[in-house]
Scaffold this motif. Structure first.
Motif: not given
Length: 155
Positions: A134-152
């Motif tokens: 799978m691919l993990v979608s990572v959102l980054s903003s204002m010095g923070e990052e977080c995994a927010v979604a996955i796609k096969g």
């Protein structure tokens, strides 16, 4: 040793973490900084001009990292900060001690992103253990990052 100001390998334009936008120009499903946190706007309403001549905009936003709800009221002519948000997809290659091992586009492996401790984290773990790619979608903003979604991954 190279001068850090002339190191262009990152590709970042050195842009600020936020940019100003007039309150009346903000839209639902857009982004705004509320109480110092990057938020997605879920509700907006504008009041009529009052005794002092300013229409006010009432904003309700959900923090893109913590899902906490924030509210603010701002005169429509004033500027609000809008966060610069980047979204990247990385291939998941492992999970170690609550951290994701992600394959970057340049072939390097990144192991500093925490596994989210919510339903998405459970889903990532379950699919990884089942052997799904799978691919993990990572959102980054204002010095923070977080995994927010996955796609096969499509083969």
């Amino acid at each position: 040793m190279t001068d850090p100001d002339s190191d262009f390998t990152s590709g970042d334009a050195g842009a600020s973490v936020t940019y100003p936008m007039q309150c009346s120009g903000l839209r639902k499903n857009g982004y705004v900084v509320l109480k110092g946190r990057p938020c997605k706007i879920v509700e907006m309403s504008t009041s009529k001009t009052g005794k002092h001549g300013h229409a006010k905009v009432h904003l309700v936003g959900i923090d893109i990292f913590t899902n906490k709800k924030y509210e603010d009221i701002c005169p429509s002519t004033h500027n609000m900060d809008v966060p610069n948000i980047k979204r990247n997809d990385y291939q998941l290659i492992g999970i170690t001690d609550g951290f994701l091992s992600l394959l970057l586009d340049n072939g390097e492996v990144r192991e500093d992103l925490r596994l989210p401790d919510n339903d998405l984290g459970k889903e990532i773990t379950a699919k990884y253990e089942a052997g799904d790619e799978m691919l993990v979608s990572v959102l980054s903003s204002m010095g923070e990052e977080c995994a927010v979604a996955i796609k096969g991954m499509t083969k």
